[in-house]
Design a protein around this motif. Structure first.
Motif, PDB file in Angstrom:
ATOM      1  N   ILE A 272      11.874  68.020  28.931  1.00 12.36           N
ATOM      2  CA  ILE A 272      10.938  67.745  27.834  1.00 12.36           C
ATOM      3  C   ILE A 272      11.585  66.679  26.968  1.00 12.36           C
ATOM      4  N   VAL A 273      11.131  65.485  27.120  1.00 14.31           N
ATOM      5  CA  VAL A 273      11.764  64.362  26.415  1.00 14.31           C
ATOM      6  C   VAL A 273      11.258  64.207  24.994  1.00 14.31           C
ATOM      7  N   ALA A 274      10.104  64.808  24.677  1.00 18.16           N
ATOM      8  CA  ALA A 274       9.583  64.710  23.304  1.00 18.16           C
ATOM      9  C   ALA A 274       8.688  65.898  23.055  1.00 18.16           C
ATOM     10  N   SER A 275       8.746  66.399  21.828  1.00 17.93           N
ATOM     11  CA  SER A 275       7.908  67.540  21.456  1.00 17.93           C
ATOM     12  C   SER A 275       7.792  67.571  19.941  1.00 17.93           C
ATOM     13  N   PHE A 276       6.570  67.664  19.451  1.00 17.47           N
ATOM     14  CA  PHE A 276       6.375  67.743  17.999  1.00 17.47           C
ATOM     15  C   PHE A 276       5.034  68.377  17.711  1.00 17.47           C
ATOM     16  N   GLN A 277       4.915  68.853  16.476  1.00 20.55           N
ATOM     17  CA  GLN A 277       3.692  69.470  15.987  1.00 20.55           C
ATOM     18  C   GLN A 277       2.926  68.489  15.115  1.00 20.55           C
ATOM     19  N   THR A 278       1.622  68.643  15.100  1.00 22.43           N
ATOM     20  CA  THR A 278       0.761  67.792  14.283  1.00 22.43           C
ATOM     21  C   THR A 278       0.047  68.633  13.237  1.00 22.43           C
ATOM     22  N   SER A 279      -0.518  67.967  12.271  1.00 21.18           N
ATOM     23  CA  SER A 279      -1.276  68.641  11.217  1.00 21.18           C
ATOM     24  C   SER A 279      -2.769  68.604  11.510  1.00 21.18           C
ATOM     25  N   TYR A 280      -3.129  68.227  12.706  1.00 17.94           N
ATOM     26  CA  TYR A 280      -4.533  68.082  13.080  1.00 17.94           C
ATOM     27  C   TYR A 280      -4.719  68.608  14.486  1.00 17.94           C
ATOM     28  N   PHE A 281      -5.987  68.839  14.819  1.00 18.13           N
ATOM     29  CA  PHE A 281      -6.311  69.248  16.179  1.00 18.13           C
ATOM     30  C   PHE A 281      -6.333  68.031  17.086  1.00 18.13           C
ATOM     31  N   ILE A 282      -5.853  68.235  18.319  1.00 17.34           N
ATOM     32  CA  ILE A 282      -5.810  67.135  19.283  1.00 17.34           C
ATOM     33  C   ILE A 282      -7.050  67.233  20.155  1.00 17.34           C
ATOM     34  N   SER A 283      -7.930  66.225  19.980  1.00 18.80           N
ATOM     35  CA  SER A 283      -9.149  66.183  20.786  1.00 18.80           C
ATOM     36  C   SER A 283      -9.014  65.256  21.965  1.00 18.80           C
ATOM     37  N   GLY A 284      -7.941  64.555  22.060  1.00 19.57           N
ATOM     38  CA  GLY A 284      -7.709  63.652  23.176  1.00 19.57           C
ATOM     39  C   GLY A 284      -6.391  62.942  22.976  1.00 19.57           C
ATOM     40  N   ILE A 285      -5.796  62.504  24.089  1.00 22.20           N
ATOM     41  CA  ILE A 285      -4.511  61.835  24.005  1.00 22.20           C
ATOM     42  C   ILE A 285      -4.419  60.817  25.123  1.00 22.20           C
TER      43      ILE A 285
END
Length: 948
Positions: A272-285
């Motif tokens: 796992i080279v990167a991992s973080f939390q967001t303050s919003y819902f992810i509707s697409g990436i």
């Protein structure tokens, strides 16, 4: 559709510090993407239906709807094909890598694969809602025709074509519904309720398992999103968590596109080279180079801040606009854009989806787009499809201009980025901005760089500056060639400089530097001339007007201004354009400028500019210059050229000489006859000029007073003697002697200088007894010696004079006795005469020869005996110095007797003999020779008779 940034910045008020404004500008970041709604057929399609999902291939787009239809669109949104594939909502779409097949799945439990270029269509029924599908990237190339699909049944099927037909293989089951599946190379990644698993189709084994993020909402409310960035990087967006996993397997891609196993010494590695939390819902990436594009949904209060699992769909109309955020792998937000999609108030996070154009070219395996390919992102909502793509140079320039950073925008254009046509637009907006900010000088200085060779653009801005009354600041930058503007533009510019006194120096330099052929001087002259008599007239404006007069050929007016401005080159200007008539009104100016050149100029042209006119102007001149000195120089030079030309001003000239050149006064007094003696005497008395007084008194007849001045004030006895000698007045000698008698030294000097004028004994007798005269003995000796010498010289001169007089009389007498022979014009050099009457008298003197020629030319004389004109008879003529003329035959017949005929014949023969040499006979130079020859000379009969 323009992007809407979440940090637009706030425009400060007028009192805010400039530093604060700069800080706010620096804080505002430029968007990374630009957006537009997809047009074409999309608006009409979504007006009657709702979009549910989207897939993008290299050449087309597939849009699934809630009605179960799959629409094939081009990149402009125009419908190319339509497949009524399902009876319910289309949950997922997927193209193979070639873009030849499209697979779709639906809640109706079916999976349909349609060929885009043929009529081939395959439909598979699974009897439970299918939520995800992925075609083998090599689907079109391989005969196996594999795909994976899954749904609410919780089974992940790998379907492939066998000898006996298509066969499903369950890769995984028992961990809840399959929500998403993506196939890249030999790896298949899918998400179920437990997490994300990866399966290697080449090795036919499971690779890894990534656990579902904790506290994430149920997949039914917020779907997980899987994206392969390249063959080894899997991006997972689930709820509010983003993870990037690096997967290394023991297979690699062969040359023919197939995957084969390669034995490794170690097991498959997953990091796992990167991992973080967001303050919003992810509707697409989706990948964005080294960053990520995330379609974010901002939860409201009803959505809950923490307990996502308790959230239920809502259609209350209070949803937030979806946002497109670009974040790094460290969760640093690079930009944020809110999208005002249609009906966003009623949508939840699950209603949105994000897709991106597939990677292509040689960089396919690197997770980047190839050079020249444009990375596109498609944001889908039920009633809207928005296309997002990275901003290009033109967008960057437009953003800079929008935020007032015109200089940066110009720098971008000048660096060669973007179209060359952008320079005109950027330049125009930059200039407009500077004009609004009233930075006219800066705007003018940028015009050469911004307008370059566009004559129309230059003219437009010239007249715009003129309208703003700021044209003078633009004039120094205006081009005169490449491009050359219309005459009117240059004329308007010069007039603008002329009407503002603060720019008159600029006008002068401009007129001198601009070529005269690019404009007409008359309009500018017309604008300047009314200012000549006003207070706004400056020397620079005068000189500029003079230059314009020269351009227009009005040389006399130009000369007048040059003279007023005291320009040294005015004299050369006069000679160059032959303006001698124009100097009449500018005498004072020329004299003040250079009197050494002006005086000869005025004197040479005194027929044009008369001396009275010159004197009048110099007398009336201001006291700022020494005009009396100029007057002296002029009159002095005029007197040397012509003593009578300025005779009316000789009285004035006496005073000028006395003031400026006293040494020249006495020669002037001696040469001139046109001054008043009394005035001249008064001037000399005031200036204490003794010798000049002596001369004037002498001319006035007051010789005694003049002599007294010489003796008493000058003490120059030699000059006194010279003065008395010139007067030729015996009484004046008596006065000289009388005034010197009481001065012993003067008596001695007088004795030395009176030899030849007075008898020294007379002076000695006048000397009183007992008067001691210095060096008297030596002076007396000198007087006696000089007297004897003078006497001897006089006697010698008298003897010489007498001898010269006698010799000259003798010579004159002889010459007077000679005759002069004249022949007709037709006579040959040798004159042939009859043997009895031919007689020729000749003389060797050149003067006689000249007189003969003169007589021939007159041709109007008559013989003093026969009175016939000389030219009638063809005989020779004899003329005497007494001016009496005779035919030779008449003279010989009348003058000689028969007894003398022989002598005449002899003489004739001698004359004939000598005449053969065209000479004169002068064989009797004196009386003795005449007696010896026995041949009497010819004499004038009339004169001889009268004498007798």
């Amino acid at each position: 559709m323009a992007p809407i940034s979440s940090e637009n910045g706030v425009e400060g008020d007028d009192e805010r510090e400039e530093q604060e404004e700069e800080d706010e500008e620096d804080d505002e970041e430029e968007p990374r993407l630009k957006y537009q709604r997809m047009g074409g057929s999309v608006p009409s399609l979504l007006a009657a239906d709702a979009a549910s999902c989207i897939a993008v291939a290299e050449r087309m787009i597939a849009l699934g709807t809630h009605a179960g239809t799959v629409h094939i669109l081009d990149f402009l949104g125009n419908q190319v094909k339509e497949f009524s594939a399902h009876a319910s909502v289309v949950n997922d779409l997927n193209f193979d890598i070639e873009g030849e097949y499209i697979g779709s799945c639906s809640d109706d439990g079916s999976v349909v694969i349609n060929s885009l270029f043929t009529d081939e269509k395959m439909k598979f029924e699974y009897h439970r809602p299918m939520k995800a599908i992925a075609l083998d990237p090599e689907y079109a190339r391989k005969m196996s025709r594999r795909f994976v699909a899954g749904g609410l049944a919780g089974h992940l099927y790998l379907n492939s074509k066998k000898w006996l037909g298509y066969r499903d293989q369950v890769l995984h089951s028992g961990e809840g519904s399959i929500h998403a599946v993506k196939w890249r190379a030999s790896l298949v990644a899918w998400a179920n309720d437990a997490g994300v698993k990866v399966y290697d189709t080449a090795n036919e084994q499971r690779v890894t398992f990534i656990e579902r993020p904790r506290a994430s909402p149920r997949p039914e409310l917020l779907l997980p999103h899987l994206v392969w960035q390249d063959d080894t990087l899997l991006v997972i967006g689930w709820g509010t968590s983003i993870k990037i996993a690096s997967i290394k397997t023991n297979s690699y891609k062969a040359v023919n596109g197939t995957f084969r196993q390669v034995p490794l010494s170690s097991m498959t590695q997953v990091d796992i080279v990167a991992s973080f939390q967001t303050s919003y819902f992810i509707s697409g990436i989706a990948p964005f180079g080294d960053a990520l594009v995330v379609l974010a949904y901002i939860p409201g209060e009803e959505d809950g801040d923490k307990d996502f699992s308790s959230t239920a769909p809502s259609r209350q109309g209070n949803g937030q606009r979806p946002e497109v955020r670009i974040v790094t792998w460290n969760n640093d937000e690079l930009s944020t854009d809110a999208l005002p999609v249609h009906g966003f108030e009623h949508y939840k996070a699950k209603d949105y989806s994000l897709a991106h154009a597939p990677f292509s070219g040689s960089s396919y395996a690197g997770g980047q787009w190839a050079a020249g390919d444009e990375p596109l992102y498609y944001i889908v909502s039920p009633k809207d499809v928005v296309i997002a793509k990275p901003r290009d140079t033109e967008d960057h320039i437009a953003w800079l201009l929008q935020h007032g950073w015109h200089e940066k925008a110009l720098a971008v254009v000048e660096s060669g980025q973007g179209r060359s046509e952008l320079l005109d637009e950027v330049g125009s907006r930059y200039l407009d901005h500077l004009i609004v900010e009233r930075k006219y000088g800066e705007a003018a200085s940028l015009c050469p760089k911004l307008l370059q060779g566009s004559a129309s653009a230059w003219e437009r801005w010239v007249f715009h500056f003129a309208h703003l009354r700021q044209l003078p600041v633009l004039v120094p930058y205006m081009p005169t060639e490449n491009p050359r503007l219309r005459d009117t533009a240059y004329e308007v510019s010069l007039v603008a400089l002329a009407t503002n006194p603060s720019f008159h120096k600029d006008l002068l330099s401009t007129v001198k530097s601009w070529p005269s052929v690019i404009y007409s001087a008359l309009p500018v002259i017309s604008a300047i001339e009314p200012q000549l008599s006003t207070s706004s007239m400056t020397d620079s404006l005068k000189e500029a007007l003079a230059e314009l007069y020269v351009i227009d050929g009005q040389y006399e007016k130009a000369f007048s201004l040059y003279a007023d401005l005291m320009k040294p080159e005015v004299f050369d200007f006069i000679d160059k354009h032959n303006l001698h008539d124009a100097i009449r009104e500018k005498v004072v100016q020329l004299m003040m400028l250079d009197c050494k050149r002006a005086v000869p100029l005025l004197i040479q042209n005194r027929d044009i500019t008369s001396p009275p006119e010159v004197v009048k102007q110099l007398i009336r001149a201001d006291n700022n210059c020494d005009c009396r000195y100029f007057l002296h120089l002029y009159l002095h030079s005029l007197f040397e050229v012509n003593p009578h030309a300025g005779k009316d001003f000789h009285d004035m000239q006496v005073e000028l000489y006395a003031d400026y050149d006293p040494k020249m006064l006495l020669p002037f007094l001696r040469s001139s006859q046109h001054y008043t003696l009394e005035k001249a005497h008064e001037i000399c008395i005031k200036r204490d000029l003794m010798r000049e007084q002596v001369f004037i008194l002498g001319r006035m007849g007051n010789s005694k007073q003049a002599l007294a001045i010489i003796i008493n004030k000058l003490g120059d006895i030699e000059e006194a003697v010279e003065f008395v000698t010139m007067q030729h007045d015996d009484e004046l000698w008596e006065e000289l002697i009388k005034q010197c008698l009481h001065k012993p030294e003067m008596v001695g000097i007088l004795l030395e200088h009176t030899v030849g004028n007075l008898d020294p004994l007379y002076i000695v007798n006048k000397v009183p007894n007992g008067l001691e005269i210095p060096r008297l003995r030596d002076r007396l000796v000198k007087i006696i010696t000089d007297y004897r010498t003078e006497t001897s010289l006089r006697h010698g001169c008298n003897d010489i004079l007498k001898a010269d007089c006698v010799n000259l009389l003798i010579k004159y007498h002889k010459e007077a006795r000679h005759g002069i022979s004249l022949g007709n014009e037709e006579d040959e050099p040798r004159i042939k005469m009859s043997s009895t009457h031919a007689f020729q008298v000749s003389d060797k003197s050149p003067s006689l020869r000249i007189m003969e020629v003169k007589s021939k030319t007159r041709g109007g004389g008559r013989c003093c005996i026969c009175f016939d004109p000389f030219q009638i008879q063809s005989v020779s003529v004899i003329v005497f110095f007494c001016c009496h003329g005779y035919h030779t035959t008449c003279l010989t017949d009348s003058s000689y007797t028969i007894s003398t005929k022989k002598a005449i014949e002899v003489t004739s023969q001698e004359a004939e003999t000598y005449d053969s040499y065209n000479g004169y006979v002068d064989d009797a130079s004196d009386d003795d020779n005449e007696a010896n020859s026995g041949c009497p000379r010819l004499r004038c009969i009339l004169c001889t008779t009268a004498t007798g």
